[in-house]
Design a protein around this motif. Structure first.
Motif, PDB file in Angstrom:
ATOM      1  N   GLN A  38     -36.746   0.301  13.752  1.00 38.49           N
ATOM      2  CA  GLN A  38     -37.664  -0.946  14.035  1.00 38.49           C
ATOM      3  C   GLN A  38     -36.615  -2.215  14.107  1.00 38.49           C
ATOM      4  O   GLN A  38     -36.783  -3.176  13.700  1.00 38.49           O
ATOM      5  CB  GLN A  38     -38.849  -1.065  13.280  1.00 38.49           C
ATOM      6  N   ASN A  39     -35.507  -1.872  15.017  1.00 37.25           N
ATOM      7  CA  ASN A  39     -34.543  -3.286  15.319  1.00 37.25           C
ATOM      8  C   ASN A  39     -35.069  -3.752  16.596  1.00 37.25           C
ATOM      9  O   ASN A  39     -34.846  -3.191  17.662  1.00 37.25           O
ATOM     10  CB  ASN A  39     -33.207  -2.632  15.559  1.00 37.25           C
ATOM     11  N   PHE A  40     -35.634  -4.916  16.549  1.00 38.29           N
ATOM     12  CA  PHE A  40     -36.308  -5.683  17.530  1.00 38.29           C
ATOM     13  C   PHE A  40     -35.129  -6.728  18.128  1.00 38.29           C
ATOM     14  O   PHE A  40     -35.572  -7.528  19.012  1.00 38.29           O
ATOM     15  CB  PHE A  40     -37.517  -6.349  17.233  1.00 38.29           C
ATOM     16  N   ASP A  41     -34.053  -6.715  17.609  1.00 37.64           N
ATOM     17  CA  ASP A  41     -33.051  -7.526  17.845  1.00 37.64           C
ATOM     18  C   ASP A  41     -31.903  -7.036  18.738  1.00 37.64           C
ATOM     19  O   ASP A  41     -30.631  -7.588  18.429  1.00 37.64           O
ATOM     20  CB  ASP A  41     -32.551  -8.381  16.802  1.00 37.64           C
ATOM     21  N   ARG A  42     -31.912  -5.916  19.287  1.00 39.13           N
ATOM     22  CA  ARG A  42     -30.719  -5.558  20.065  1.00 39.13           C
ATOM     23  C   ARG A  42     -30.620  -6.248  21.397  1.00 39.13           C
ATOM     24  O   ARG A  42     -31.575  -6.237  22.191  1.00 39.13           O
ATOM     25  CB  ARG A  42     -31.185  -3.940  20.443  1.00 39.13           C
ATOM     26  N   ARG A  43     -29.347  -6.665  21.543  1.00 39.83           N
ATOM     27  CA  ARG A  43     -29.134  -7.627  22.960  1.00 39.83           C
ATOM     28  C   ARG A  43     -27.719  -7.368  23.212  1.00 39.83           C
ATOM     29  O   ARG A  43     -27.035  -6.682  22.549  1.00 39.83           O
ATOM     30  CB  ARG A  43     -29.525  -9.151  22.370  1.00 39.83           C
ATOM     31  N   ILE A  44     -27.510  -7.904  24.326  1.00 45.85           N
ATOM     32  CA  ILE A  44     -26.193  -7.744  24.883  1.00 45.85           C
ATOM     33  C   ILE A  44     -24.871  -7.799  23.926  1.00 45.85           C
ATOM     34  O   ILE A  44     -23.934  -7.327  23.754  1.00 45.85           O
ATOM     35  CB  ILE A  44     -25.810  -8.130  26.278  1.00 45.85           C
ATOM     36  N   ILE A  75     -43.493  -6.268  22.803  1.00 44.10           N
ATOM     37  CA  ILE A  75     -43.054  -6.296  24.235  1.00 44.10           C
ATOM     38  C   ILE A  75     -41.814  -6.855  24.778  1.00 44.10           C
ATOM     39  O   ILE A  75     -40.974  -6.812  25.635  1.00 44.10           O
ATOM     40  CB  ILE A  75     -44.133  -6.413  25.323  1.00 44.10           C
ATOM     41  N   ASP A  76     -41.950  -8.313  24.235  1.00 43.68           N
ATOM     42  CA  ASP A  76     -40.957  -9.394  24.773  1.00 43.68           C
ATOM     43  C   ASP A  76     -39.729  -9.503  23.617  1.00 43.68           C
ATOM     44  O   ASP A  76     -39.000 -10.262  23.642  1.00 43.68           O
ATOM     45  CB  ASP A  76     -41.586 -10.657  24.799  1.00 43.68           C
ATOM     46  N   CYS A  77     -39.595  -8.601  22.659  1.00 42.60           N
ATOM     47  CA  CYS A  77     -38.471  -8.623  21.889  1.00 42.60           C
ATOM     48  C   CYS A  77     -36.958  -8.099  22.606  1.00 42.60           C
ATOM     49  O   CYS A  77     -37.077  -7.679  23.706  1.00 42.60           O
ATOM     50  CB  CYS A  77     -38.789  -7.665  20.442  1.00 42.60           C
ATOM     51  N   ALA A  78     -35.890  -8.648  21.949  1.00 51.71           N
ATOM     52  CA  ALA A  78     -34.781  -8.468  22.555  1.00 51.71           C
ATOM     53  C   ALA A  78     -34.409  -7.041  22.833  1.00 51.71           C
ATOM     54  O   ALA A  78     -33.740  -6.761  24.119  1.00 51.71           O
ATOM     55  CB  ALA A  78     -33.675  -8.894  21.539  1.00 51.71           C
ATOM     56  N   THR A  79     -34.918  -6.035  22.021  1.00 52.99           N
ATOM     57  CA  THR A  79     -34.432  -4.787  22.234  1.00 52.99           C
ATOM     58  C   THR A  79     -35.263  -4.085  23.385  1.00 52.99           C
ATOM     59  O   THR A  79     -34.632  -3.501  24.347  1.00 52.99           O
ATOM     60  CB  THR A  79     -34.885  -3.882  21.229  1.00 52.99           C
ATOM     61  N   ARG A  80     -36.207  -4.452  23.612  1.00 51.98           N
ATOM     62  CA  ARG A  80     -37.056  -3.869  24.982  1.00 51.98           C
ATOM     63  C   ARG A  80     -36.678  -4.712  26.198  1.00 51.98           C
ATOM     64  O   ARG A  80     -36.672  -4.036  27.401  1.00 51.98           O
ATOM     65  CB  ARG A  80     -38.635  -4.187  24.596  1.00 51.98           C
ATOM     66  N   LYS A  81     -36.212  -5.885  26.044  1.00 54.51           N
ATOM     67  CA  LYS A  81     -35.789  -6.767  27.246  1.00 54.51           C
ATOM     68  C   LYS A  81     -34.342  -6.136  27.416  1.00 54.51           C
ATOM     69  O   LYS A  81     -34.218  -5.942  28.964  1.00 54.51           O
ATOM     70  CB  LYS A  81     -35.454  -8.348  26.709  1.00 54.51           C
TER      71      LYS A  81
END
Length: 228
Positions: A136-142, A180-186
């Motif tokens: 449940q890591n919702f903050d995965r970004r580039i 849906i709009d969290c960084a991981t899904r983006k």
């Protein structure tokens, strides 16, 4: 040979004791380079740099990172080396060894698409995506990916699980609870524009996670500082 024969074999309990991780003393402390949850960037006695996470910031933070790094490695997901560090104050903190990334090369710019296009094994990003959903890591970004160039091949390492696992209430919600709009899904949507989804990699990671048991977790926790 006679002397060697008289040496008693090392018992399993002794071997496990010898595997205990000794904290590395920090010799220099600098402000964090990035990340809202990072305490500092430090240099330890081994001469290497680490990004530090402290329980003084959030009580669950270092042990959550510790478990996630070990879980990721068990699933074949590349992460930097994790170490227990002792700050000058005596506090024991989680340290992620600084891994230099190659973000620009001749003829390339630093756009996410161009970074992703150069990956040697892009399917590994889908393994990471499945893992992030599980913890449940919702903050995965580039910015939470390190791109490294080795022998003209660009590989990727995952860093920063500070908004995963113990960050959430226990028991965890269903993976679909990630916004849906969290960084991981983006990020997943950005990756899907460049590389097809690899269901095989997702299934492989979930299969590995299914093999993790209480003994694995207790071993990792036993090697973490008691104060965590």
């Amino acid at each position: 040979m006679g002397r060697l024969k008289r040496i008693a074999p090392i018992k399993r309990e002794q071997r496990e004791t010898n595997l205990d991780l000794f904290p590395l003393d920090v010799t220099r402390v600098d402000p964090p380079r990035s990340g809202a949850d990072s305490l500092a960037n430090v240099i330890a006695v081994d001469g290497l740099q680490y990004t530090v996470k402290s329980a003084n910031h959030r009580t669950e933070l270092p042990v959550s990172e510790w478990i996630c790094y070990h879980l990721a490695e068990a699933c074949g997901i590349a992460v930097p080396t994790a170490k227990i560090l002792r700050m000058p104050s005596g506090e024991l903190v989680f340290g992620s060894r600084w891994a230099g990334g190659v973000y620009t090369q001749t003829g390339h710019t630093n756009t996410p698409d161009q970074l992703l296009e150069r990956l040697f094994a892009p399917s590994r990003l889908w393994a990471l995506y499945a893992f992030d959903i599980f913890v449940q890591n919702f903050d995965r970004r580039i910015a939470n990916l390190i791109f490294q160039s080795v022998d003209a091949k660009t590989n990727v390492l995952a860093i920063d699980f500070s908004r995963a696992l113990l960050f959430h209430p226990i028991p965890f919600g269903h993976p679909s609870a990630l916004p849906i709009d969290c960084a991981t899904r983006k990020l997943a949507r950005v990756v899907s524009r460049v590389h097809s989804v690899s269901h095989e990699e997702c299934d492989r990671v979930l299969s590995k996670l299914d093999q993790i048991n209480a003994n694995h977790l207790s071993t990792w926790l036993r090697h973490a500082p008691a104060e965590w």
